[in-house]
Scaffold this motif. Structure first.
Motif, PDB file in Angstrom:
ATOM      1  N   ALA A  20     -30.310  -5.606   5.368  1.00  9.41           N
ATOM      2  CA  ALA A  20     -29.553  -4.417   5.772  1.00  9.41           C
ATOM      3  C   ALA A  20     -28.903  -4.604   7.137  1.00  9.41           C
ATOM      4  O   ALA A  20     -27.818  -4.076   7.396  1.00  9.41           O
ATOM      5  CB  ALA A  20     -30.482  -3.200   5.781  1.00  9.41           C
ATOM      6  N   CYS A  21     -29.558  -5.357   8.010  1.00  7.16           N
ATOM      7  CA  CYS A  21     -29.059  -5.529   9.376  1.00  7.16           C
ATOM      8  C   CYS A  21     -28.444  -6.908   9.606  1.00  7.16           C
ATOM      9  O   CYS A  21     -28.243  -7.315  10.759  1.00  7.16           O
ATOM     10  CB  CYS A  21     -30.194  -5.305  10.372  1.00  7.16           C
ATOM     11  N   ARG A  22     -28.174  -7.628   8.554  1.00  4.36           N
ATOM     12  CA  ARG A  22     -27.700  -8.999   8.722  1.00  4.36           C
ATOM     13  C   ARG A  22     -26.315  -9.040   9.348  1.00  4.36           C
ATOM     14  O   ARG A  22     -25.520  -8.099   9.223  1.00  4.36           O
ATOM     15  CB  ARG A  22     -27.683  -9.725   7.389  1.00  4.36           C
ATOM     16  N   ILE A  23     -26.062 -10.122  10.026  1.00  6.34           N
ATOM     17  CA  ILE A  23     -24.744 -10.391  10.592  1.00  6.34           C
ATOM     18  C   ILE A  23     -23.904 -11.049   9.509  1.00  6.34           C
ATOM     19  O   ILE A  23     -24.313 -12.055   8.917  1.00  6.34           O
ATOM     20  CB  ILE A  23     -24.848 -11.318  11.815  1.00  6.34           C
ATOM     21  N   GLN A  24     -22.748 -10.502   9.223  1.00  2.00           N
ATOM     22  CA  GLN A  24     -21.898 -11.020   8.164  1.00  2.00           C
ATOM     23  C   GLN A  24     -20.616 -11.596   8.741  1.00  2.00           C
ATOM     24  O   GLN A  24     -19.921 -10.942   9.526  1.00  2.00           O
ATOM     25  CB  GLN A  24     -21.554  -9.926   7.154  1.00  2.00           C
ATOM     26  N   LEU A  25     -20.325 -12.818   8.366  1.00  2.00           N
ATOM     27  CA  LEU A  25     -19.100 -13.487   8.777  1.00  2.00           C
ATOM     28  C   LEU A  25     -18.319 -13.871   7.537  1.00  2.00           C
ATOM     29  O   LEU A  25     -18.895 -14.287   6.531  1.00  2.00           O
ATOM     30  CB  LEU A  25     -19.419 -14.741   9.593  1.00  2.00           C
ATOM     31  N   ASN A  26     -17.015 -13.738   7.606  1.00  2.00           N
ATOM     32  CA  ASN A  26     -16.158 -14.089   6.478  1.00  2.00           C
ATOM     33  C   ASN A  26     -15.172 -15.159   6.915  1.00  2.00           C
ATOM     34  O   ASN A  26     -14.499 -15.016   7.948  1.00  2.00           O
ATOM     35  CB  ASN A  26     -15.400 -12.864   5.966  1.00  2.00           C
ATOM     36  N   VAL A  27     -15.089 -16.224   6.132  1.00  2.00           N
ATOM     37  CA  VAL A  27     -14.196 -17.342   6.449  1.00  2.00           C
ATOM     38  C   VAL A  27     -13.234 -17.538   5.296  1.00  2.00           C
ATOM     39  O   VAL A  27     -13.651 -17.707   4.141  1.00  2.00           O
ATOM     40  CB  VAL A  27     -14.999 -18.640   6.692  1.00  2.00           C
ATOM     41  N   GLU A  28     -11.939 -17.501   5.603  1.00  2.00           N
ATOM     42  CA  GLU A  28     -10.929 -17.682   4.578  1.00  2.00           C
ATOM     43  C   GLU A  28     -10.590 -19.165   4.426  1.00  2.00           C
ATOM     44  O   GLU A  28     -10.765 -19.963   5.346  1.00  2.00           O
ATOM     45  CB  GLU A  28      -9.658 -16.902   4.945  1.00  2.00           C
ATOM     46  N   ASP A  29     -10.092 -19.492   3.269  1.00  2.00           N
ATOM     47  CA  ASP A  29      -9.670 -20.872   2.993  1.00  2.00           C
ATOM     48  C   ASP A  29      -8.217 -21.018   3.425  1.00  2.00           C
ATOM     49  O   ASP A  29      -7.288 -20.997   2.614  1.00  2.00           O
ATOM     50  CB  ASP A  29      -9.833 -21.178   1.502  1.00  2.00           C
ATOM     51  N   LYS A  30      -8.025 -21.179   4.749  1.00  2.00           N
ATOM     52  CA  LYS A  30      -6.677 -21.238   5.293  1.00  2.00           C
ATOM     53  C   LYS A  30      -6.053 -22.604   5.056  1.00  2.00           C
ATOM     54  O   LYS A  30      -6.738 -23.623   5.156  1.00  2.00           O
ATOM     55  CB  LYS A  30      -6.704 -20.951   6.793  1.00  2.00           C
ATOM     56  N   PRO A  31      -4.749 -22.632   4.764  1.00  2.00           N
ATOM     57  CA  PRO A  31      -4.085 -23.938   4.579  1.00  2.00           C
ATOM     58  C   PRO A  31      -3.974 -24.668   5.911  1.00  2.00           C
ATOM     59  O   PRO A  31      -3.900 -24.049   6.979  1.00  2.00           O
ATOM     60  CB  PRO A  31      -2.714 -23.562   4.021  1.00  2.00           C
ATOM     61  N   LEU A  32      -3.971 -25.999   5.839  1.00  2.00           N
ATOM     62  CA  LEU A  32      -3.830 -26.806   7.045  1.00  2.00           C
ATOM     63  C   LEU A  32      -2.398 -26.741   7.557  1.00  2.00           C
ATOM     64  O   LEU A  32      -1.438 -26.735   6.794  1.00  2.00           O
ATOM     65  CB  LEU A  32      -4.210 -28.253   6.758  1.00  2.00           C
ATOM     66  N   ILE A  33      -2.279 -26.689   8.870  1.00  2.00           N
ATOM     67  CA  ILE A  33      -0.959 -26.730   9.499  1.00  2.00           C
ATOM     68  C   ILE A  33      -0.998 -27.789  10.592  1.00  2.00           C
ATOM     69  O   ILE A  33      -2.057 -28.142  11.094  1.00  2.00           O
ATOM     70  CB  ILE A  33      -0.573 -25.360  10.098  1.00  2.00           C
ATOM     71  N   ASN A  34       0.150 -28.280  10.946  1.00  2.00           N
ATOM     72  CA  ASN A  34       0.215 -29.350  11.950  1.00  2.00           C
ATOM     73  C   ASN A  34       0.315 -28.787  13.360  1.00  2.00           C
ATOM     74  O   ASN A  34       1.047 -29.286  14.206  1.00  2.00           O
ATOM     75  CB  ASN A  34       1.413 -30.267  11.660  1.00  2.00           C
ATOM     76  N   GLU A  35      -0.392 -27.707  13.599  1.00  2.00           N
ATOM     77  CA  GLU A  35      -0.438 -27.099  14.919  1.00  2.00           C
ATOM     78  C   GLU A  35      -1.890 -26.806  15.255  1.00  2.00           C
ATOM     79  O   GLU A  35      -2.726 -26.659  14.362  1.00  2.00           O
ATOM     80  CB  GLU A  35       0.369 -25.789  14.943  1.00  2.00           C
TER      81      GLU A  35
END
Length: 757
Positions: A20-35
């Motif tokens: 109930a008290c957990r820390i939740q993180l969300n990570v998206e599958d972002k495309p690679l960029i040359n920056e």
């Protein structure tokens, strides 16, 4: 988290609070960029969570990778232990290093050394893996694969990390010359490790533009959670049906056929979970009759059910003949898929475990078995040296690194001591599987040749059977006297140590009388073994070939060097008896198993001297396996189960059984049939072979546990809140070994090396 809630020792209330008290993180599958990216690295992300973990908080990292959502859970290792949670892996250290110059080439190596130092691990303890670190989601996915490798005790899941050419080159460049090379099969099977030593995995990530100069290393050690693969699935169906009459069986088969007809209208339904388990609930062990249906699909299951129903209906119309009137093969219905029904069950009173001799082991034998029975393998690891017990380097590793067909052949062409150890080891493993996992208890036991030693080692008689591994490896008996240079043979033949001696043995289809009539002309040829309609000749290769020519028979050479069961081996009788004079367990005499030896007509007394003498008597005299099976039959043996690698003795017993059942005039002579089966078969799927054996035992009404086949039934007693807490995404649980936030590397003395096995 579902499995944690199913654990009776888990503090469900505390776990509910954590979730109930957990820390939740969300990570998206972002495309690679040359920056330059604002995404943190994997090490940085985990480091940022150490403060929460220090406060005993649960951290959930949800990430999407290739359109699949997964979760990783992080929790303090000590707290996980207090809650009786079984982590899949422990994080021992983290390290991240930037290249000091653009030309630097040892960044990954420096990072790995830093992580190993922080984890207080030596490079020889770790299996080093390398992968290209793309975006954060891909890094998390690689970490999940590494966790799976540890929890599955297999490197199969992390093999794709070395697919990329640059990753493979990097691995070759930075792999330590003394780093652990895991024993594995060509299919990347079981991850063997040294006795009482935890598996350690170094996960090394190297950057790709725009983070090409960044190197990351994580040191992971195995956790306590094991994840077994289900024995049954949509492509491996196994349905037991029981009843007290043939009519009740046909009624149930009709019901099954009707349900399969209806299921055809709902192809997306998981039939095994929705309806298949109901058949396990309906099954009654006390019923007089039982059948088992096996199939690779629902369509095939329908065909198997219809064929079984047709057979039983035909049996109903024609009264079943008694065993005294009909050979054993006509008393059962059996299909290639494994479906089985015995109209006249033999019961378990004549259940006999048969232990094969040397030479039955084969490369990569049952290499996937560990995935289905990880607890069994963990138990065997705790008892002794599992790699040595199975001679893993010869059976598995050689095949994995073979560069030609010759290398694979060499792996199978082991010394007598290696064959003896691995043969006993395979029998020991399958004995544990049958007796402790499936609760099958034999009434009698016997062995083919050296199988007699395997028999005593496997059925809880000797106190320290694992001590035989080192003793056999260093035994002059098995390495010099009756094998290798064959010193016992040289003395018997009065040959010098440097005199040429070419020894071989040949399988020939001939009777004992035919061979004995010629032996006087060939003093260096011995009739070593008689087995049904074949015999084994051993001795001087040239003399054996001459005798075969006189017989006008073709012999099949074994190319094994062993003088066992020949006249020269008799000089080793006292040495062999001393070798096998071992202490027995305090409760050994309480066993219900009756042990049969080829050396005597009566069962062997359960004491050290009697056991050792019976083994020596068997090893040093010609073996009449036909007579041994006849002796077993006279003592009540009816169902013979081969316990070990492959199915060589069960094939022999089938032939011997037909000889015993039918007289010279073809008339049935035995009042009850003999049936032989094996729990393993070379060239066949490991689990399918095992299930076919279980199907036969079930139909013959041998008591056994069905729980390993459908463990989902046991999970029904889980707390009702499980569905609310369990995440539907794939979840992996990691427990950092420490909650220190002062450095990137973390080590804990909560779980000492080798403890979390």
């Amino acid at each position: 988290m579902q499995s944690a809630l199913n654990n009776a020792q888990t503090n469900v209330s505390k776990l509910q609070q954590l979730m109930a008290c957990r820390i939740q993180l969300n990570v998206e599958d972002k495309p690679l960029i040359n920056e330059p990216s604002d995404e943190p690295t994997l090490v940085a992300l985990i480091t940022e969570q150490l403060a929460h973990i220090a406060q005993k908080q649960l951290v959930e990292i949800r990430f999407e990778y290739q359109q699949q959502v997964r979760s990783l859970y992080l929790l303090d290792g000590l707290m996980a232990a207090q809650l009786h949670l079984h982590a899949e892996a422990y994080i021992s250290a983290l390290a991240q290093i930037q290249a000091e110059t653009a030309e630097e080439t040892n960044t990954v190596e420096r990072c790995l050394n830093s992580a190993l130092t922080l984890a207080k691990r030596d490079c020889t303890q770790a299996v080093n893996c390398y992968a290209q670190a793309n975006n954060l989601a891909s890094q998390l996915n690689v970490l999940a694969q590494a966790v799976e490798a540890l929890s599955h005790r297999s490197l199969k899941g992390i093999a794709p990390m070395l697919d990329a050419t640059d990753a493979a080159q990097l691995a070759e460049q930075h792999a330590k010359p003394h780093a652990e090379k895991p024993v594995k099969t060509a299919e990347l099977g079981y991850w063997f490790t040294k006795p009482h030593q935890a598996r350690v995995l170094s996960l090394n990530l190297f950057g790709k533009a725009p983070q090409a100069s960044t190197a990351q290393s994580l040191i992971l050690t195995q956790g306590t959670r094991l994840i077994p693969q289900p024995l049954l699935n949509a492509n491996r169906l196994f349905i037991p049906i029981s009843g007290n009459t043939l009519e009740s069986l046909t009624v149930q088969l009709s019901q099954l056929i009707d349900s399969l007809d209806l299921s055809a209208n709902f192809p997306d339904t998981d039939w095994l979970c929705s309806q298949g388990r109901d058949w396990f609930k309906r099954y009654q062990a006390k019923d007089e009759l039982a059948l088992v249906l096996m199939a690779d699909s629902l369509e095939e299951l329908m065909q198997e059910a219809k064929a079984m129903r047709a057979y039983i209906e035909k049996t109903q119309q024609t009264p079943a003949p008694t065993p005294a009137q009909t050979p054993a093969t006509n008393l059962v219905f059996k299909t290639p898929a494994g479906s089985y029904f015995a109209a006249s069950p033999l019961g378990d009173k004549g259940l006999t475990f048969v232990y094969p001799g040397v030479g039955t082991v084969y490369p990569n034998m049952f290499s996937d078995l560990h995935g289905y029975f990880p607890e069994l393998y963990r138990e065997l690891e705790r008892e002794g040296d599992l790699p040595a017990m199975l001679q893993a380097e010869a059976i598995y590793q050689s095949a994995a690194y073979a560069k030609s067909a010759v290398d694979v052949k060499d792996a199978a062409d082991m010394s007598l001591s290696q064959l003896a150890i691995s043969g006993v080891g395979a029998s020991y493993l399958f004995s544990r599987l049958l007796t402790r996992v499936f609760n099958i208890q034999p009434q009698l036991a016997l062995g083919y040749s050296m199988g007699e030693a395997a028999m005593w080692a496997s059925l809880d008689i000797w106190q320290t059977p694992h001590a035989l591994i080192h003793a056999t490896q260093n035994s002059a008996i098995f390495n010099q006297e009756i094998s290798g240079p064959l010193l016992a043979v040289r003395r018997d033949w009065q040959l010098n140590e440097d005199a040429p001696l070419v020894w071989n043995s040949f399988l020939v289809r001939a009777s004992r009388a035919e061979i004995n009539a010629l032996l006087t002309d060939f003093p260096r040829v011995y009739l070593a073994i008689e087995q049904g309609d074949t015999c084994i000749l051993a001795g001087c290769e040239a003399s054996c070939l001459q005798l075969l020519k006189r017989l006008n028979k073709r012999g099949i050479a074994s190319n094994k060097v062993t003088a066992m069961h020949t006249q020269p081996s008799q000089s080793q009788h006292s040495a062999i008896q001393g070798f096998y004079t071992l202490g027995i367990k305090a409760n050994a005499c309480e066993t219900q198993v009756r042990f049969i030896s080829a050396a005597q007509q009566s069962t062997v007394s359960i004491d050290s001297q009697s056991i050792a003498k019976s083994i020596a008597d068997t090893f040093c005299a010609p073996l009449n396996f036909t007579a041994l099976i006849n002796t077993a039959y006279n003592q009540g043996a009816r169902l013979f189960v081969e316990v070990g690698a492959d199915r060589q003795t069960s094939t022999l017993i089938d032939k011997i059984g037909r000889q015993l059942e039918l007289g010279a005039d073809g008339v049935q002579t035995q009042e009850q049939p003999i049936l032989a089966m094996a729990c393993n078969a070379k060239g066949s799927d490991t689990i399918t072979s095992l299930l076919k054996c279980l199907a036969q035992l079930i139909s013959h009404r041998v008591p056994l546990s069905l729980a390993p086949l459908m463990p989902q039934l046991a999970a029904q007693s889980a707390t009702p809140v499980a569905d609310k807490i369990a995440d539907k995404t794939t979840a992996k649980t990691l427990a950092p070994h420490s909650v220190s936030t002062s450095a990137l590397g973390h080590y804990s003395n909560v779980f000492q090396e080798g403890e979390p096995l």
